[in-house]
Design a protein around this motif. Structure first.
Motif, PDB file in Angstrom:
ATOM      1  N   LYS A  66       1.094  -1.643  -0.227  1.00  0.00           N
ATOM      2  CA  LYS A  66      -0.311   0.058  -0.051  1.00  0.00           C
ATOM      3  C   LYS A  66       0.869   1.355  -0.070  1.00  0.00           C
ATOM      4  CE  LYS A  66      -3.383  -2.672  -0.136  1.00  0.00           C
ATOM      5  NZ  LYS A  66      -3.588  -3.391  -0.965  1.00  0.00           N
ATOM      6  N   ASP A  67       1.950   1.386   0.074  1.00  0.00           N
ATOM      7  CA  ASP A  67       2.659   2.166   0.664  1.00  0.00           C
ATOM      8  C   ASP A  67       3.221   2.555  -0.576  1.00  0.00           C
ATOM      9  OD1 ASP A  67       5.267   3.740   0.772  1.00  0.00           O
ATOM     10  OD2 ASP A  67       5.925   3.187   2.682  1.00  0.00           O
ATOM     11  N   GLU A  68       2.437   4.073  -1.676  1.00  0.00           N
ATOM     12  CA  GLU A  68       3.154   4.209  -3.616  1.00  0.00           C
ATOM     13  C   GLU A  68       4.116   4.589  -3.129  1.00  0.00           C
ATOM     14  OE1 GLU A  68       0.806   7.237  -4.606  1.00  0.00           O
ATOM     15  OE2 GLU A  68      -1.426   6.347  -2.944  1.00  0.00           O
ATOM     16  N   LYS A  69       5.215   4.924  -2.471  1.00  0.00           N
ATOM     17  CA  LYS A  69       6.674   5.470  -2.486  1.00  0.00           C
ATOM     18  C   LYS A  69       7.251   4.407  -2.849  1.00  0.00           C
ATOM     19  CE  LYS A  69      10.812   7.391  -1.380  1.00  0.00           C
ATOM     20  NZ  LYS A  69      11.769   6.774  -1.878  1.00  0.00           N
ATOM     21  N   LYS A  70       7.165   2.989  -1.961  1.00  0.00           N
ATOM     22  CA  LYS A  70       7.682   1.349  -2.234  1.00  0.00           C
ATOM     23  C   LYS A  70       6.884   1.089  -3.876  1.00  0.00           C
ATOM     24  CE  LYS A  70       8.460  -0.244   2.247  1.00  0.00           C
ATOM     25  NZ  LYS A  70       8.197  -1.159   3.711  1.00  0.00           N
ATOM     26  N   VAL A  71       6.383   1.190  -3.490  1.00  0.00           N
ATOM     27  CA  VAL A  71       5.265   1.033  -5.122  1.00  0.00           C
ATOM     28  C   VAL A  71       5.923   1.383  -6.900  1.00  0.00           C
ATOM     29  CG1 VAL A  71       3.605   0.691  -6.450  1.00  0.00           C
ATOM     30  CG2 VAL A  71       3.291  -0.243  -4.197  1.00  0.00           C
ATOM     31  N   GLY A  72       6.488   2.453  -5.985  1.00  0.00           N
ATOM     32  CA  GLY A  72       7.017   3.129  -7.816  1.00  0.00           C
ATOM     33  C   GLY A  72       8.694   2.734  -7.542  1.00  0.00           C
ATOM     34  N   ASP A  73       8.699   2.414  -6.164  1.00  0.00           N
ATOM     35  CA  ASP A  73      10.668   2.249  -6.581  1.00  0.00           C
ATOM     36  C   ASP A  73      10.708   0.735  -7.108  1.00  0.00           C
ATOM     37  OD1 ASP A  73      11.467   4.636  -4.783  1.00  0.00           O
ATOM     38  OD2 ASP A  73      11.581   3.676  -3.115  1.00  0.00           O
ATOM     39  N   ILE A  74       9.778  -0.342  -6.915  1.00  0.00           N
ATOM     40  CA  ILE A  74       9.753  -1.950  -7.110  1.00  0.00           C
ATOM     41  C   ILE A  74       9.958  -1.842  -9.025  1.00  0.00           C
ATOM     42  CG2 ILE A  74       8.601  -3.949  -7.190  1.00  0.00           C
ATOM     43  CD1 ILE A  74       8.572  -3.251  -4.134  1.00  0.00           C
ATOM     44  N   ILE A  75       8.545  -0.223  -9.296  1.00  0.00           N
ATOM     45  CA  ILE A  75       8.567  -0.722 -10.533  1.00  0.00           C
ATOM     46  C   ILE A  75      10.015   0.833 -11.233  1.00  0.00           C
ATOM     47  CG2 ILE A  75       7.307   0.790 -12.302  1.00  0.00           C
ATOM     48  CD1 ILE A  75       4.810   0.551 -10.269  1.00  0.00           C
ATOM     49  N   ALA A  76      10.420   1.374 -10.497  1.00  0.00           N
ATOM     50  CA  ALA A  76      11.761   1.657 -11.106  1.00  0.00           C
ATOM     51  C   ALA A  76      12.723   0.819 -10.811  1.00  0.00           C
ATOM     52  CB  ALA A  76      12.138   2.868 -10.569  1.00  0.00           C
ATOM     53  N   TYR A  77      12.406  -0.106 -10.318  1.00  0.00           N
ATOM     54  CA  TYR A  77      13.818  -1.417  -9.975  1.00  0.00           C
ATOM     55  C   TYR A  77      13.736  -1.812 -10.837  1.00  0.00           C
ATOM     56  CZ  TYR A  77      16.357  -5.523  -8.703  1.00  0.00           C
ATOM     57  OH  TYR A  77      17.039  -6.719  -7.917  1.00  0.00           O
ATOM     58  N   LEU A  78      12.198  -2.982 -11.275  1.00  0.00           N
ATOM     59  CA  LEU A  78      12.158  -3.522 -12.491  1.00  0.00           C
ATOM     60  C   LEU A  78      12.357  -3.113 -13.970  1.00  0.00           C
ATOM     61  CD1 LEU A  78       8.725  -4.975 -11.030  1.00  0.00           C
ATOM     62  CD2 LEU A  78      10.585  -6.147 -10.999  1.00  0.00           C
TER      63      LEU A  78
END
Length: 119
Positions: A103-115
Motif C-alpha cells: 500500500k506504500d506508494e513510494k515503495k511501489v514506485g521504487d519497485i517499478i523503477a527497479y523492475l
C-alpha cells in the motif's frame, strides 16, 4: 538533421522517464520480500521478472499462469504494474498470486523503477 538527432535522443530517454517517480536502488531493497517467489532469469514459484516491463501479462514461457492473467489483455507498463503491485486481486480478479499487495506508494514506485532496470 538536428531534429532527427533530438528526436532520437528523446526516444532513447523515454524508458527512463517512465520510471522517474521511483528510486531503483530503494526499489531493490523494497523488492526483497518478492524474491521469495520471483527471480530474474528463471521461473520460480512466480514467473521470471527479467524484462517484465513492456511484456504482455501471462506470457512468459515456461510458467503456468492463471487463465485470468493470461486473458487479462494487460501489458506491464508503469500504470498496470502500480495497480498490480498495490492490489493484484483487485487488478486481475481470479489470478493465483498469493500476495496481498503493497500500500506504500513510494515503495511501489521504487519497485517499478527497479523492475525497469532488469532488462
Amino acid at each position: 538533421m538536428r531534429h532527427l538527432i533530438l528526436g532520437a535522443a528523446f526516444a532513447a530517454l523515454l524508458p527512463f522517464a517512465a520510471h522517474a517517480e521511483g528510486d531503483a536502488a530503494a526499489g531493490e531493497k523494497a523488492f526483497a520480500p518478492c524474491k521469495a517467489c520471483h527471480a530474474f532469469g528463471k521461473n520460480g514459484a512466480g514467473p521470471d521478472l527479467k524484462g517484465v516491463v513492456g511484456r504482455k501479462a501471462g506470457s512468459h514461457e515456461g510458467f503456468n499462469y492463471s487463465d485470468a492473467l493470461k486473458n487479462s489483455g494487460l501489458t506491464w507498463d508503469e500504470a498496470s504494474l502500480k495497480e498490480w503491485i498495490t492490489d493484484p486481486k483487485k487488478k486481475v480478479p481470479g489470478n493465483k498470486m498469493m500476495y496481498a499487495g503493497i500500500k506504500d506508494e513510494k515503495k511501489v514506485g521504487d519497485i517499478i523503477a527497479y523492475l525497469g532496470t532488469q532488462k
